[in-house]
Design a protein around this motif. Structure first.
Motif, short mmCIF file in Angstrom:
data_model
loop_
_atom_site.label_atom_id
_atom_site.label_comp_id
_atom_site.label_asym_id
_atom_site.label_seq_id
_atom_site.Cartn_x
_atom_site.Cartn_y
_atom_site.Cartn_z
N LYS A 71 0.82 -1.22 0.00
CA LYS A 71 0.00 0.00 0.00
C LYS A 71 0.85 1.26 0.00
O LYS A 71 0.61 2.20 -0.76
CB LYS A 71 -0.91 -0.03 1.22
CG LYS A 71 -1.68 1.27 1.51
CD LYS A 71 -2.76 1.53 0.49
CE LYS A 71 -3.59 2.74 0.90
NZ LYS A 71 -4.67 3.03 -0.09
N PHE A 72 1.85 1.32 0.87
CA PHE A 72 2.58 2.57 1.09
C PHE A 72 4.02 2.56 0.56
O PHE A 72 4.70 3.57 0.63
CB PHE A 72 2.60 2.90 2.58
CG PHE A 72 1.22 3.15 3.16
CD1 PHE A 72 0.42 4.17 2.68
CD2 PHE A 72 0.74 2.38 4.22
CE1 PHE A 72 -0.83 4.42 3.21
CE2 PHE A 72 -0.51 2.61 4.77
CZ PHE A 72 -1.30 3.63 4.26
N GLY A 73 4.49 1.44 0.07
CA GLY A 73 5.83 1.39 -0.52
C GLY A 73 6.92 0.94 0.43
O GLY A 73 7.85 0.24 0.01
N ARG A 74 6.84 1.33 1.69
CA ARG A 74 7.84 0.93 2.67
C ARG A 74 7.28 1.19 4.07
O ARG A 74 6.28 1.89 4.23
CB ARG A 74 9.16 1.69 2.49
CG ARG A 74 9.05 3.20 2.66
CD ARG A 74 10.40 3.86 2.46
NE ARG A 74 11.27 3.71 3.62
CZ ARG A 74 12.60 3.85 3.57
NH1 ARG A 74 13.20 4.09 2.42
NH2 ARG A 74 13.33 3.74 4.66
N ILE A 75 7.95 0.62 5.05
CA ILE A 75 7.62 0.86 6.46
C ILE A 75 8.86 1.44 7.13
O ILE A 75 9.96 0.91 6.98
CB ILE A 75 7.17 -0.44 7.16
CG1 ILE A 75 5.90 -0.99 6.50
CG2 ILE A 75 6.92 -0.19 8.65
CD1 ILE A 75 5.49 -2.37 7.01
N ASP A 76 8.66 2.52 7.87
CA ASP A 76 9.79 3.21 8.50
C ASP A 76 9.89 2.96 10.00
O ASP A 76 10.96 3.18 10.58
CB ASP A 76 9.66 4.72 8.26
CG ASP A 76 9.65 5.06 6.78
OD1 ASP A 76 10.74 5.08 6.17
OD2 ASP A 76 8.55 5.27 6.22
N ALA A 77 8.80 2.54 10.61
CA ALA A 77 8.82 2.33 12.06
C ALA A 77 7.81 1.27 12.44
O ALA A 77 6.77 1.10 11.79
CB ALA A 77 8.53 3.63 12.80
#
Length: 270
Positions: A71-77
């Motif tokens: 959905k968002f391309g990546r997860i940062d946290a």
């Protein structure tokens, strides 16, 4: 580019407050819970994706992470918030309750963390936030199971920060005091039993917890502390949340075991 955070246990309390806070700060939020179909608030907010995730079900962990990345391309946290508290005399607990407490609060946390590490390693960045408690540094009576899990979370997190540093990932521990959540409801497993010898300490603990003079913080306060931990860019490991957290943890550090145990025992007798 918007950053993205994945939060476990986002259906209520600290998890929901954290999802709302990060959304307001312009983040994408993957809000995970066991029954997303029952959620009626977060599903109305932009840039929040609800995902089914049960920390006891490995397939649901992988699916939620993969859907969030899609959905968002990546997860940062990542915020490991899912968990509950088991309290009562150890003698009264069925073994299945003991196993469930550790599977949820410790093994589940490790499974979610382990599942997301390859993504963080590929990106050479990320923040892992583990929700501990003042109960990860000190104990109340009758909490051998709950405190056992939170002491474990502290040790896991402290050791994990060394290896995560090698791949550009930060590890943070949040230590809330008493929070106005449903911890005493569906997130609470209390086994009183009917053993006469334990009744005085059970009654004393109930009075201690129900003391109107207790400092109780709102989940939104913890959400703000989590946001600071995720965004401050420092290598700070531990973050407290609540005035009572400061008081009790400072007392635990300053006092000997005997002095601290006596202070806590005196509270049970009031």
């Amino acid at each position: 580019m918007r950053k993205t955070i994945l939060i476990t246990g986002a259906s209520s309390g600290i998890g929901k407050a954290t999802a709302i806070h990060f959304q307001k700060q312009g983040w994408n939020v993957i809000a995970t819970m066991r029954s997303p179909e029952k959620e009626t608030e977060l599903n109305k907010l932009e840039n929040i994706q609800l995902e089914k995730l049960d920390v006891l079900a490995l397939e649901s962990i992988e699916t939620a992470i993969n859907n969030g990345i899609l959905k968002f391309g990546r997860i940062d946290a990542l915020v490991n918030n899912a968990g509950y508290g088991a309290y009562g005399p150890l003698e009264t607990f069925p073994r299945e309750n003991i196993v469930r407490q550790f599977n949820t609060n410790v093994i589940g946390l490790m499974d979610v963390t382990k599942a997301i590490i390859p993504h963080f390693r590929e990106n050479r960045s990320g923040v892992i936030v583990n929700i501990s408690s003042i109960g990860g540094q000190m104990t109340f009576a009758l909490g051998s199971l709950y405190h056992g899990t939170k002491f474990a979370v502290e040790g896991i997190s402290e050791s994990l920060h060394y290896e995560m540093a090698a791949i550009g990932v930060k590890v943070k521990i949040i230590e809330p005091g008493f929070i106005a959540t449903d911890f005493g409801g569906r997130s609470f497993d209390f086994q009183a039993g009917d053993i006469e010898e334990y009744k005085p300490i059970i009654n004393g603990l109930m009075k201690q917890w129900q003391n109107p003079n207790n400092t109780v913080s709102q989940p939104s306060l913890v959400a703000e502390v989590i946001y600071t931990a995720v965004t401050d860019g420092t290598n700070q490991l531990r973050y407290r949340a609540g005035e009572d957290a400061n008081y009790l943890l400072d007392s635990r550090k300053k006092m000997s075991d005997t002095e601290f145990f006596q202070m806590m025992s005196n509270q049970l007798e009031k």
